[in-house]
Design a protein around this motif. Structure first.
Motif, PDB file in Angstrom:
ATOM      1  N   GLU A 335       0.815  -1.218   0.000  1.00 17.02           N
ATOM      2  CA  GLU A 335       0.000   0.000   0.000  1.00 17.02           C
ATOM      3  C   GLU A 335       0.847   1.266   0.000  1.00 17.02           C
ATOM      4  OE1 GLU A 335      -3.977  -1.773   2.268  1.00 17.02           O
ATOM      5  OE2 GLU A 335      -2.669  -0.362   3.318  1.00 17.02           O
ATOM      6  N   GLN A 336       1.900   1.290   0.815  1.00 20.50           N
ATOM      7  CA  GLN A 336       2.660   2.527   0.987  1.00 20.50           C
ATOM      8  C   GLN A 336       3.797   2.673  -0.017  1.00 20.50           C
ATOM      9  OE1 GLN A 336       3.812   2.993   5.099  1.00 20.50           O
ATOM     10  NE2 GLN A 336       1.724   2.811   5.847  1.00 20.50           N
ATOM     11  N   SER A 337       4.477   1.578  -0.353  1.00 24.59           N
ATOM     12  CA  SER A 337       5.612   1.671  -1.269  1.00 24.59           C
ATOM     13  C   SER A 337       5.203   1.558  -2.733  1.00 24.59           C
ATOM     14  CB  SER A 337       6.642   0.581  -0.954  1.00 24.59           C
ATOM     15  OG  SER A 337       7.194   0.762   0.330  1.00 24.59           O
ATOM     16  N   PHE A 338       4.089   0.843  -2.986  1.00 19.87           N
ATOM     17  CA  PHE A 338       3.689   0.617  -4.374  1.00 19.87           C
ATOM     18  C   PHE A 338       2.333   1.235  -4.724  1.00 19.87           C
ATOM     19  CE2 PHE A 338       6.767  -2.733  -3.547  1.00 19.87           C
ATOM     20  CZ  PHE A 338       7.528  -2.730  -4.709  1.00 19.87           C
ATOM     21  N   ASP A 339       1.700   1.878  -3.732  1.00 20.50           N
ATOM     22  CA  ASP A 339       0.384   2.485  -3.963  1.00 20.50           C
ATOM     23  C   ASP A 339      -0.596   1.449  -4.511  1.00 20.50           C
ATOM     24  OD1 ASP A 339      -1.446   4.559  -3.888  1.00 20.50           O
ATOM     25  OD2 ASP A 339      -1.009   5.235  -5.930  1.00 20.50           O
ATOM     26  N   GLY A 340      -0.482   0.220  -3.992  1.00 17.11           N
ATOM     27  CA  GLY A 340      -1.320  -0.869  -4.477  1.00 17.11           C
ATOM     28  C   GLY A 340      -2.221  -1.416  -3.385  1.00 17.11           C
ATOM     29  N   SER A 341      -2.627  -2.669  -3.543  1.00 17.45           N
ATOM     30  CA  SER A 341      -3.506  -3.296  -2.554  1.00 17.45           C
ATOM     31  C   SER A 341      -3.120  -4.762  -2.383  1.00 17.45           C
ATOM     32  CB  SER A 341      -4.970  -3.192  -2.987  1.00 17.45           C
ATOM     33  OG  SER A 341      -5.189  -3.904  -4.197  1.00 17.45           O
ATOM     34  N   LEU A 342      -3.347  -5.272  -1.184  1.00 19.45           N
ATOM     35  CA  LEU A 342      -3.156  -6.691  -0.887  1.00 19.45           C
ATOM     36  C   LEU A 342      -4.421  -7.182  -0.208  1.00 19.45           C
ATOM     37  CD1 LEU A 342      -1.604  -9.331  -0.571  1.00 19.45           C
ATOM     38  CD2 LEU A 342      -0.480  -8.383   1.456  1.00 19.45           C
ATOM     39  N   ASP A 343      -5.118  -8.107  -0.862  1.00 15.66           N
ATOM     40  CA  ASP A 343      -6.394  -8.612  -0.351  1.00 15.66           C
ATOM     41  C   ASP A 343      -6.349 -10.130  -0.247  1.00 15.66           C
ATOM     42  OD1 ASP A 343      -7.857  -6.016  -0.394  1.00 15.66           O
ATOM     43  OD2 ASP A 343      -7.479  -6.178  -2.547  1.00 15.66           O
TER      44      ASP A 343
END
Length: 360
Positions: A335-343
């Motif tokens: 979330e913080q380093s790649f501006d992504g999501s982990l679900d």
């Protein structure tokens, strides 16, 4: 009209006046309301009656230097109310000049920003807490990697011991061909062990350089680092690449996420006693992002805990097998380093983790 304007200002702002020595000569109702003092308690007192002891004295030196030079002073100020509570105000102090251009009083106009400042302080506390948790997770991860090195070395050390024994035996018999054979075997084993150290050393090099990289390389590196652990745990991994995709970030950090998910699956296989063990990793392109999907048949996650698995210190494993920080750290990285999501989704005997990262 002027009186209406004055009334509007006074009713919507916190206002006070002082003489040139900082003695209060006027306060409005809003000032009394936020400070907890009555007008009688404030008039004639030095304005430092509401000064908070935490505020650096140099701030007040700057304030006085500014307004004494007939300049407007602006700042957010931390104050202390009569009951000991804290309040914050955005403050503008204006020197009022007489006909001779001399200062004869100061007027301060403020508005309450206490809620905003408390929210900001809470955010800062949470950021510090997250940094501590992240450091703890990184430390725990280092421990896991050292365990992997020991695991990676166990078999080659046994092989090296046997090869050295054969070297000694053939040296006594002066069989040069056999000596050369076992020498080459020893050299290959030592080179392999050296590469293991190099791989782990490269992984833990504190390289924070953001760059564009192929996510396949991060998955490959994680699989290589975990190769012996996966084999000894009899886990079959199928890696499918539907698209070659590049993202922007720190490659080692994505490798760390993949390592955590692989380790999580291995632990789940052991915990649930699964005999046929399968991990499927798929890289695919979505509309404007790359997805890395991890699917294992390790028994799924119970419904009552699936929503909590990314919480720090939460673990369903035995204490010796988990710190409860791996998945928390993984989510923070994505979330913080790649501006992504982990679900995560859990269905019957399967668990599916999905990493989605914007493509470069």
């Amino acid at each position: 009209m002027l009186q209406q304007f004055k009334d509007a200002i006074e009713s919507s702002n916190i206002i006070s006046k002082t003489d040139t020595n900082g003695i209060i000569t006027f306060v409005n109702d809003e000032f009394c309301k936020i400070s907890g003092y009555t007008k009688d308690e404030l008039i004639g007192q030095n304005h430092n009656i509401v000064r908070h002891p935490d505020v650096d004295k140099n701030n007040f030196k700057e304030l006085w230097n500014t307004i004494k030079n007939k300049k407007i002073y602006k700042s957010t100020v931390k104050n202390l109310a009569k009951d000991g509570s804290v309040f914050y105000v955005n403050t503008t102090i204006i020197p009022i000049l007489d006909d001779n251009d001399d200062i004869f009083e100061y007027i301060a106009i403020r508005y309450d920003v206490t809620k905003e400042m408390f929210y900001k302080e809470e955010l800062e506390k949470n950021e510090v807490k997250q940094k501590i948790l992240f450091a703890q997770a990184r430390h725990a991860s280092l421990g896991q990697m050292l365990a992997n090195i020991a695991h990676q070395w166990r078999q080659p050390l046994t092989e090296l011991s046997l090869t050295v024994f054969n070297l000694k035996k053939n040296a006594l018999s002066k069989d040069e061909e056999a000596l050369q054979k076992y020498y080459e075997e020893s050299k290959n084993i030592i080179n392999s062990m050296s590469k293991t150290i190099e791989d782990f050393s490269n992984f833990f090099t504190p390289n924070r350089e953001v760059e564009q990289f192929d996510i396949k390389l991060s998955v490959d590196e994680a699989l290589e680092l975990m190769d012996n652990s996966l084999k000894s745990s009899m886990v079959d991994v199928e890696f499918r690449i539907q698209n070659d995709l590049e993202v922007l970030g720190v490659a080692n950090e994505l490798t760390q996420v993949v390592l955590n998910l692989l380790k999580n699956s291995i632990d789940a296989f052991e915990l649930n006693g699964v005999l046929i063990r399968q991990i499927d990793i798929t890289i695919r392109r979505l509309k404007d992002s790359a997805e890395i999907e991890f699917r294992d048949n390790a028994g799924g996650i119970k419904k009552d805990i699936v929503d909590r698995i990314f919480e720090p210190y939460f673990t369903s494993k035995h204490q010796k097998n988990g710190t409860g920080l791996g998945l928390f750290m993984s989510k923070m990285i994505v979330e913080q380093s790649f501006d992504g999501s982990l679900d995560v989704k859990s269905k019957k005997h399967y668990t599916i983790f999905s990493i989605k990262i914007p493509t470069a």
